[in-house]
Write a protein that holds these residues in place. Structure first.
Motif, PDB file in Angstrom:
ATOM      1  N   PRO A 190       9.950  11.818  11.868  1.00 21.45           N
ATOM      2  CA  PRO A 190       9.890  10.822  10.436  1.00 21.45           C
ATOM      3  C   PRO A 190       9.527   9.584  11.010  1.00 21.45           C
ATOM      4  O   PRO A 190       9.490   9.036  12.334  1.00 21.45           O
ATOM      5  CB  PRO A 190      11.573  11.083  10.521  1.00 21.45           C
ATOM      6  N   THR A 191       9.282   8.741  10.015  1.00 21.17           N
ATOM      7  CA  THR A 191       9.147   7.351  10.133  1.00 21.17           C
ATOM      8  C   THR A 191       9.863   6.375   9.438  1.00 21.17           C
ATOM      9  O   THR A 191      10.703   6.751   8.593  1.00 21.17           O
ATOM     10  CB  THR A 191       7.676   6.963   9.766  1.00 21.17           C
ATOM     11  N   VAL A 192       9.761   5.086   9.782  1.00 18.14           N
ATOM     12  CA  VAL A 192      10.603   4.035   8.833  1.00 18.14           C
ATOM     13  C   VAL A 192       9.552   2.880   8.775  1.00 18.14           C
ATOM     14  O   VAL A 192       8.839   2.601   9.715  1.00 18.14           O
ATOM     15  CB  VAL A 192      11.732   3.612   9.928  1.00 18.14           C
ATOM     16  N   PRO A 193       9.253   2.272   7.627  1.00 25.61           N
ATOM     17  CA  PRO A 193       8.759   1.188   7.569  1.00 25.61           C
ATOM     18  C   PRO A 193       9.218  -0.104   8.008  1.00 25.61           C
ATOM     19  O   PRO A 193      10.432  -0.249   8.290  1.00 25.61           O
ATOM     20  CB  PRO A 193       8.655   0.654   5.860  1.00 25.61           C
ATOM     21  N   VAL A 196       0.807  -1.067   0.000  1.00 23.54           N
ATOM     22  CA  VAL A 196      -0.061   0.169   0.050  1.00 23.54           C
ATOM     23  C   VAL A 196       0.845   1.260  -0.112  1.00 23.54           C
ATOM     24  O   VAL A 196       1.896   1.085   0.724  1.00 23.54           O
ATOM     25  CB  VAL A 196      -0.956  -0.037   1.307  1.00 23.54           C
ATOM     26  N   PRO A 197       0.516   2.281  -0.873  1.00 18.25           N
ATOM     27  CA  PRO A 197       1.259   3.577  -0.837  1.00 18.25           C
ATOM     28  C   PRO A 197       1.733   4.147   0.547  1.00 18.25           C
ATOM     29  O   PRO A 197       2.861   4.790   0.571  1.00 18.25           O
ATOM     30  CB  PRO A 197       0.359   4.625  -1.627  1.00 18.25           C
ATOM     31  N   ASP A 198       0.937   4.178   1.497  1.00 17.53           N
ATOM     32  CA  ASP A 198       1.347   4.819   2.857  1.00 17.53           C
ATOM     33  C   ASP A 198       2.595   3.876   3.698  1.00 17.53           C
ATOM     34  O   ASP A 198       2.819   4.272   4.618  1.00 17.53           O
ATOM     35  CB  ASP A 198       0.207   5.267   3.748  1.00 17.53           C
ATOM     36  N   GLU A 199       2.791   2.776   2.974  1.00 16.65           N
ATOM     37  CA  GLU A 199       4.063   1.720   3.696  1.00 16.65           C
ATOM     38  C   GLU A 199       3.690   1.239   4.885  1.00 16.65           C
ATOM     39  O   GLU A 199       4.474   0.858   5.594  1.00 16.65           O
ATOM     40  CB  GLU A 199       4.991   2.535   3.720  1.00 16.65           C
ATOM     41  N   ARG A 200       2.423   1.413   5.399  1.00 18.42           N
ATOM     42  CA  ARG A 200       1.781   0.653   6.684  1.00 18.42           C
ATOM     43  C   ARG A 200       2.583  -0.799   6.818  1.00 18.42           C
ATOM     44  O   ARG A 200       2.561  -1.590   5.698  1.00 18.42           O
ATOM     45  CB  ARG A 200       0.431   0.563   6.701  1.00 18.42           C
ATOM     46  N   PRO A 201       2.924  -1.397   7.851  1.00 20.51           N
ATOM     47  CA  PRO A 201       3.251  -0.378   9.132  1.00 20.51           C
ATOM     48  C   PRO A 201       4.334   0.061   9.086  1.00 20.51           C
ATOM     49  O   PRO A 201       5.380  -0.311   8.578  1.00 20.51           O
ATOM     50  CB  PRO A 201       3.135  -1.744   9.985  1.00 20.51           C
ATOM     51  N   VAL A 202       4.540   1.253   9.830  1.00 22.61           N
ATOM     52  CA  VAL A 202       5.655   2.324   9.899  1.00 22.61           C
ATOM     53  C   VAL A 202       6.032   2.405  11.622  1.00 22.61           C
ATOM     54  O   VAL A 202       4.860   2.237  12.275  1.00 22.61           O
ATOM     55  CB  VAL A 202       5.545   3.517   9.475  1.00 22.61           C
ATOM     56  N   HIS A 203       7.123   2.802  12.018  1.00 21.81           N
ATOM     57  CA  HIS A 203       7.484   2.989  13.367  1.00 21.81           C
ATOM     58  C   HIS A 203       7.781   4.408  13.397  1.00 21.81           C
ATOM     59  O   HIS A 203       8.761   4.961  12.438  1.00 21.81           O
ATOM     60  CB  HIS A 203       8.579   2.225  13.560  1.00 21.81           C
ATOM     61  N   THR A 204       7.339   5.233  14.275  1.00 29.99           N
ATOM     62  CA  THR A 204       7.640   6.625  14.181  1.00 29.99           C
ATOM     63  C   THR A 204       8.907   7.054  15.143  1.00 29.99           C
ATOM     64  O   THR A 204       8.790   6.463  16.161  1.00 29.99           O
ATOM     65  CB  THR A 204       6.350   7.480  14.518  1.00 29.99           C
ATOM     66  N   LEU A 205       9.573   7.965  14.640  1.00 30.92           N
ATOM     67  CA  LEU A 205      10.851   7.999  15.583  1.00 30.92           C
ATOM     68  C   LEU A 205      10.753   9.321  16.395  1.00 30.92           C
ATOM     69  O   LEU A 205      11.532  10.363  16.053  1.00 30.92           O
ATOM     70  CB  LEU A 205      12.052   8.126  14.552  1.00 30.92           C
ATOM     71  N   PHE A 206      10.190   9.052  17.379  1.00 28.07           N
ATOM     72  CA  PHE A 206      10.020  10.173  18.517  1.00 28.07           C
ATOM     73  C   PHE A 206      11.153  10.451  19.080  1.00 28.07           C
ATOM     74  O   PHE A 206      12.027   9.477  19.432  1.00 28.07           O
ATOM     75  CB  PHE A 206       8.836  10.010  19.415  1.00 28.07           C
TER      76      PHE A 206
END
Lengths: 762, 482
Positions: free
Chosen positions: A401-404, A341-351
């Protein structure tokens, strides 16, 4: 060759002949098999079939194979004419000798667990500096060759700096090493290099080819993908000297580790580097399957040195992997949430830590308010609800930012894996469960059938392949060609090792050293073999053009990134800023868009981001950075185990004319001209040292002056040309600089940056 | 400098000026610089011209790709029965079990709004959207029975150009240069020209080298700026100054070569000399303003425009100079009907005007110059388009067709092909091949055959397998060979 020679070696001499000429029709693939005959299994090849035996061990006249490969009748002769294959006389002779000797088979060498061999005996015990050298020298002595003398210190310094860190040494570093007369000078140098952060960047770059890392999603639109946190994870892992077994487990199954850390989760982006197809009208399930296929093939190439791709569509013709086994292996990777899917789910958010604290606080507030809301009287309800909405919005506004990542599906959503006929995801066969191919070592008993178990299986001490594959890849990077030249294929179609005992010794050693990769690098570069001079004579070249025997030191062209990094470093432009989002150095405009996608051209980054190391350059799969492509950088659409190394006129045009290299020549010119009162000859010497680390010879100085002086004279008469040459694109010259001189030094710098020696690791 | 060394260098310099082939130059240099030594093994440039194993009809290829795929039913494949049944629901048997990119439910059949007639000696059907091609009908070989396995752009285009729907394999042009090298080493052997603003669907993979050495990948030439990247000297450096730098560079590299004795150094020296020659030959060949006015007019080309017409004219200039494979991509042939320019009525007519005239001019021009006999010209898309209206635009006033892999038309001309000839047939509604099916693998096999190769034997070993363009399929289409 007489008959009294050593007995025929099945793996070395027979299997390649059979594999190349016979196995297509008389091998593993049931569908293609002719006459129901297999020549890859001794019991079948030697079986009595109605009085005929393909191979009758020890009896040439009773062996149908001998009759058929020597038959004068074109209709009977094997291999059949229409296959286009043809046995040479010496191949026929070898097969006959082997049958006469009883036709012994032995398992493929790479599927037997390596056993550490004793050090090879050598006639000259004074040469070896470490165990590697025993194996290399023993072979050289057998071939009647002598090793080369040690390279001089500056040459060695340049070679080893480039190999360990991807960057050449500075003048000060060369001086420090040359002046160090202690017996440990070289070892200490290696320790200094291994401790640099540039080490991690260099070896991460190599790993990223395997990981097919890119900053775009691939296929038609090839939109940007945010996944650089994975690249940073790899750099940090190398610099922290993370043992390779841990590095493996984190990337294949970090999400499944108990008490997994954020770092281990980011590591799983390794297998999220597969492409995502956003083209309108494409079936997401089809391309999710393609991604899983890629994960299977990449895993097999990177850890097992095994080409698995053929078995996706049919039983492997050469290696012991059936189509069913392929999909049983596929099943391990078929249970993750990601689905093209285009939004690359699942992603991890780098807080950041601060953001995490804020989030925790706001989450607590939200929870508290929600609790209150259920209990509060109606009249206060509206105000509280409004407050809740506000709080939730503020929580959502904390961006990062996120990372798949990989995430396993919950038990109720697990997929059923089936065989897919001809590799078509709609043409489905019976369901299969997770397993590894039977020819390999077994999975640990009673372990759950999941990716974590698979990851542990890859670096299991019983795996005959992984240690060989890893040490061979390191050997290839340091010596230019692997002990097994086909570093991506250790199967029966791959090349046999040039030094099998050395390969096994190194494999045993890396495991005994708990997968310590810095130790491995140090072992390779401190060997006497590595330290040899790379000087060559035509006779030596003819004897061993590819330097497989290593009677001389390695000398080969730098990789694309190192070519650019080096030019930036010696000219003083290189930024040492590490990590973070990818950057956009100068690149030519194409005026085109990607198909259905955004523009291919980009806005050049500001400030030092223009001058970062190549590993930070935005990697767009459909349009990788053009000057790096000219130097054989791959597109990273799929796993690349080995780059080609070409030598073309287009490369010359890049380093002669690309504004990036002109800018470097201009900056180099300012460094040289900045030496103030020095005579021009001394400035030439300084320029050569900046670039090559070594001192220029008198002839070289004369020759460069013979370029500098007339160039300066011409630019003095043509001030506008001089201004352009010295300042476009670098910008205004330092205050009070002589433009004609700067322009002439730029021309000299342009020559220095294009010297053959600059492109070589020496 | 000793007199003998000076002499030696002047000899090598003259030698370079004479030699065009890198390989021979390198070998000779080695011997000259190591006069006492044994001769070195030859280091042949991977792009040196090679003779193909079989008799070749075509020496060069111009492939004009219409990215997105034009509607065959509105240009070449005339279906009067489809016109008769225009607007009727599409029969179920054509839809059952099928997937389409943008259509579901029961779409309506769509007869062409264009007028067809027969042209040339053999009477090839063509529509009013391509008036100029009609006049070249006697040179064309029209294949009506093309078929592919893929119905999305990128996979279909990759299948066509690399034999596999996934990225990673070498492209047709890369295979051709790998097999044949190039006839003019002062120019890249495989050149790519792109018009109408977008890259092809397969990105660089459609002209990439895959696992072949990168030296075989297509060199993309630009219509603005340097035609080949970095071919111009930097600002402030003229050609004379460039020569001075290269002289210094060569002298220094020769010192290095004597010191270390690596043949690779000689190869590099030769590559720099070649680059220097390319700095002249590339801008020269890419400058269409050197063409006479009547030629520019015939193609509809305008210097500086970057149009498909310009690129088609450039293609002729390039093959004339011995470039082995010229690959063109032109964006904007995806006629879904989602906007007026993508409608199969006027939209198609307008788009065709940018292609019809220059292609017709190219065929005639090549013939006039005696080049058509040894040049293969190919024009087409990556798949066909449906005989019914596309789902999303079914209610629109603009007519459009969806992607359709089962049948489509390709136009070929030149070397070794029948002329003024139509091959294969689709059924009365254009849903399936009725006669002489030509799969994309068959087209690839035929192109390689014309270039002098057995497609099963032009292979490259990678990851333990001998790969070839046609994967595990492909048969030469004998019916179109002259």
């Amino acid at each position: 060759m007489g008959w009294a020679a050593e007995p025929v070696d099945f793996n070395r001499q027979i299997r390649p002949i059979l594999s190349h000429n016979c196995f297509t029709c008389h091998g593993r693939d049931e569908k293609k098999r002719q006459a129901n005959l297999r020549l890859d299994v001794r019991e079948i090849a030697t079986a009595d079939r109605d009085g005929i035996r393909a191979i009758a061990p020890g009896h040439l006249e009773a062996s149908e194979l001998v009759r058929r490969i020597t038959s004068g009748d074109a209709g009977e002769r094997m291999p059949p004419v229409e296959t286009g294959k043809n046995l040479s006389l010496s191949e026929i002779e070898t097969l006959i000798r082997w049958i006469k000797e009883g036709a012994p088979y032995s398992p493929h060498w790479a599927y037997r667990k390596p056993v550490r061999p004793p050090l090879a005996r050598v006639a000259d015990p004074s040469w070896p500096k470490n165990p590697i050298d025993h194996f290399i020298l023993a072979r050289l002595e057998r071939e009647g060759l002598k090793p080369s003398p040690e390279a001089d210190r500056t040459a060695l310094m340049r070679r080893v700096s480039l190999d360990v860190t991807g960057l050449p040494p500075t003048i000060a570093e060369v001086d420090q090493f040359v002046a160090d007369r202690s017996p440990d000078a070289y070892e200490n140098l290696i320790d200094r290099l291994l401790a640099k952060e540039a080490y991690g960047e260099h070896w991460a770059r190599i790993w990223l080819d395997l990981a097919r890392y890119a900053d775009s999603a691939g296929y038609v639109a090839d939109r940007p993908r945010e996944i650089w946190a994975y690249r940073d994870y790899v750099i940090r892992s190398f610099n922290a000297n993370k043992p390779f077994d841990r590095f493996t487990i984190e990337q294949i199954a970090g999400d499944l580790l108990p008490n997994r850390t954020e770092e281990q989760l980011i590591a799983t982006a390794f297998h999220r580097n597969t492409q995502t197809n956003d083209e309108g009208g494409t079936d997401d399930e089809e391309f999710r399957n393609v991604a899983v296929v890629d994960r299977v093939n990449t895993t097999m190439t990177v850890w097992m040195g095994t080409t698995m791709a053929c078995a996706q569509c049919h039983d492997h013709k050469y290696d012991p992997i059936s189509q069913k086994e392929y999909f049983r292996f596929f099943a391990f990777f078929n249970q993750t949430e990601d689905a093209d899917v285009p939004d690359e789910r699942p992603v991890h958010t780098l807080f950041t830590e601060e953001q995490k604290r804020q989030r925790a606080q706001r989450e607590a507030e939200v929870a508290e308010l929600e609790k209150k809301l259920t209990m509060s009287p109606k009249e206060t309800h509206a105000a509280q609800a409004k407050r809740l909405t506000e709080l939730k919005a503020r929580l959502a506004a904390i961006n990062a930012p996120t990372v798949p990542i990989l995430r396993e599906l919950p038990p109720d959503r697990r997929r059923t894996t089936t065989i897919q006929y001809r590799g078509n995801f709609l043409d489905r066969g019976p369901p299969v469960s997770e397993a590894v191919p039977a020819a390999f070592h077994p999975l640990p008993k009673d372990a759950p059938l999941n990716r974590l178990t698979l990851a542990r299986w890859l670096i299991d001490e019983n795996n005959p392949l992984v240690a060989r594959v890893v040490v061979n890849r390191y050997w290839e990077k340091v010596f230019g060609i692997g002990l097994v030249a086909t570093s991506e294929d250790f199967g029966t179609q791959g090349e046999l090792p040039s030094h099998p005992e050395l390969l096994d010794w190194l494999a045993a050693e890396i495991v005994a050293r708990h997968w310590d990769l810095k130790y491995l690098v140090k072992l390779l570069v401190t060997s006497a073999t590595y330290r040899q001079s790379s000087r060559m004579t035509p006779q030596r070249f003819e004897r061993d053009p590819d330097n497989r025997l290593l009677a001389r030191g390695p000398r080969f062209r730098l990789d694309a990134e190192a070519v650019r990094d080096q030019a930036l470093l010696v000219s003083g432009l290189l930024s040492r800023k590490m990590y973070g989002p990818p950057v956009r150095p100068m690149q030519p405009s194409f005026g085109l868009s990607a198909a259905f996608g955004g523009a291919m051209d980009w806005q050049t980054s500001e400030g030092e981001d223009r001058y970062r190391r190549g590993i930070y350059t935005t990697w767009r799969r459909t349009n990788p950075y053009p000057s790096m492509v000219a130097f054989d950088a791959p597109s990273r659409e799929v796993c690349t185990a080995r780059r080609s190394r070409t030598n073309t006129p287009l490369q010359a045009l890049v380093t002669l004319n690309d504004p990036v290299y002109i800018e470097a020549a201009q900056a180099l010119a300012r460094r040289i001209a900045g030496q103030g009162a020095l005579a021009a000859a001394d400035k030439v010497r300084y320029g050569v040292r900046l670039c090559l680390g070594r001192h220029a010879s008198a002839t070289e100085v004369t020759r460069l002056l013979a370029l500098y002086e007339p160039a300066r004279a011409r630019f003095s008469n043509e001030p506008e040309q001089a201004r352009k040459m010295a300042t476009i694109p670098l910008g205004p010259p330092p205050h009070g600089a002589n433009l004609a001189e700067l322009a002439a030094w730029t021309v000299v710098g342009n020559v220095l940056l294009n010297l053959d020696e600059m492109f070589m690791s020496l | 400098m000793s007199p003998s060394l000076e002499h030696l260098q002047s000899v090598t310099r003259r030698h370079f000026l004479r030699q065009s082939s890198v390989g021979i130059g390198t070998l000779a240099l080695w011997s000259l610089l190591n006069r006492d030594a044994e001769p070195a093994p030859p280091i042949v440039s991977p792009l040196a011209p090679k003779k193909p194993p079989l008799a070749a009809k075509a020496k060069r290829v111009i492939y004009i790709h219409l990215t997105g795929s034009p509607p065959n039913l509105d240009l070449f494949d005339y279906k009067p029965e489809l016109v008769n049944r225009n607007g009727q629901p599409c029969p179920d048997r054509f839809l059952k079990g099928r997937r389409f990119a943008f259509t579901s439910g029961t779409p309506k059949l769509l007869g062409t709004p264009h007028t067809f007639a027969r042209y040339g000696r053999e009477g090839i059907w063509m529509s009013d959207a391509i008036p100029n091609l009609r006049e070249a009908a006697d040179q064309l070989c029209v294949v009506h029975s093309m078929t592919t396995d893929q119905f999305n752009h990128a996979p279909a285009e990759l299948l066509l150009y690399t034999g596999s729907p996934r990225p990673g394999r070498p492209s047709l042009g890369a295979w051709a240069t790998y097999g044949l090298g190039t006839e003019n080493e002062n120019l890249p052997g495989f050149i790519v020209l792109i018009s109408s603003g977008s890259q092809p669907n397969g990105g660089k993979n459609s002209f990439g080298s895959g696992f072949l050495p990168t030296v075989f990948q297509g060199v993309q030439c630009r219509s603005k700026g340097d035609p080949v990247l970095y071919v111009s000297n930097p600002e402030g450096m003229d050609r004379q100054m460039r020569r001075l730098t290269l002289d210094a560079l060569r002298d220094l590299d020769e010192i290095q070569a004597r010191e270390f004795g690596h043949p690779e150094t000689f190869t590099r020296i030769a590559q720099y000399e070649l680059a220097f020659r390319m700095q002249v030959s590339v801008p020269e060949v890419m400058d269409i303003s050197r063409e006479p006015k009547q030629i520019l007019d015939a193609y509809g080309a305008q210097p500086g425009a970057g149009s498909l017409a310009n690129n088609i004219l450039l293609a002729r200039r390039l093959v004339e100079q011995g470039v082995r494979f010229v690959q063109l991509f032109d964006w904007g042939w995806d006629f879904h009907g989602t906007n007026p320019s993508e409608g199969i009525g006027d939209g198609l007519t307008k788009k065709c005007a940018t292609m019809d005239k220059p292609v017709a001019a190219l065929v005639k021009d090549l013939k006039r110059r005696g080049l058509l006999d040894e040049t293969l010209v190919i024009v087409g898309g990556e798949f066909g388009r449906t005989p019914f209206r596309e789902g999303r635009t079914a209610a629109s006033s603009i007519l459009g067709r969806d992607h359709y892999p089962d049948c489509y038309t390709m136009v070929l001309a030149g070397a070794g092909l029948k002329q003024g000839f139509a091959y294969g047939e689709t059924d009365e509604l254009g849903f399936s091949i009725a006669r002489d099916k030509v799969h994309v693998h068959d087209l690839q096999a035929t192109i390689l055959h014309l270039l002098g190769f057995d497609h099963e034997k032009l292979t490259y070993r990678f990851q333990g397998r001998d790969f070839r363009l046609t994967d595990v399929q492909g048969q030469v289409v004998k019916g179109i060979l002259a």
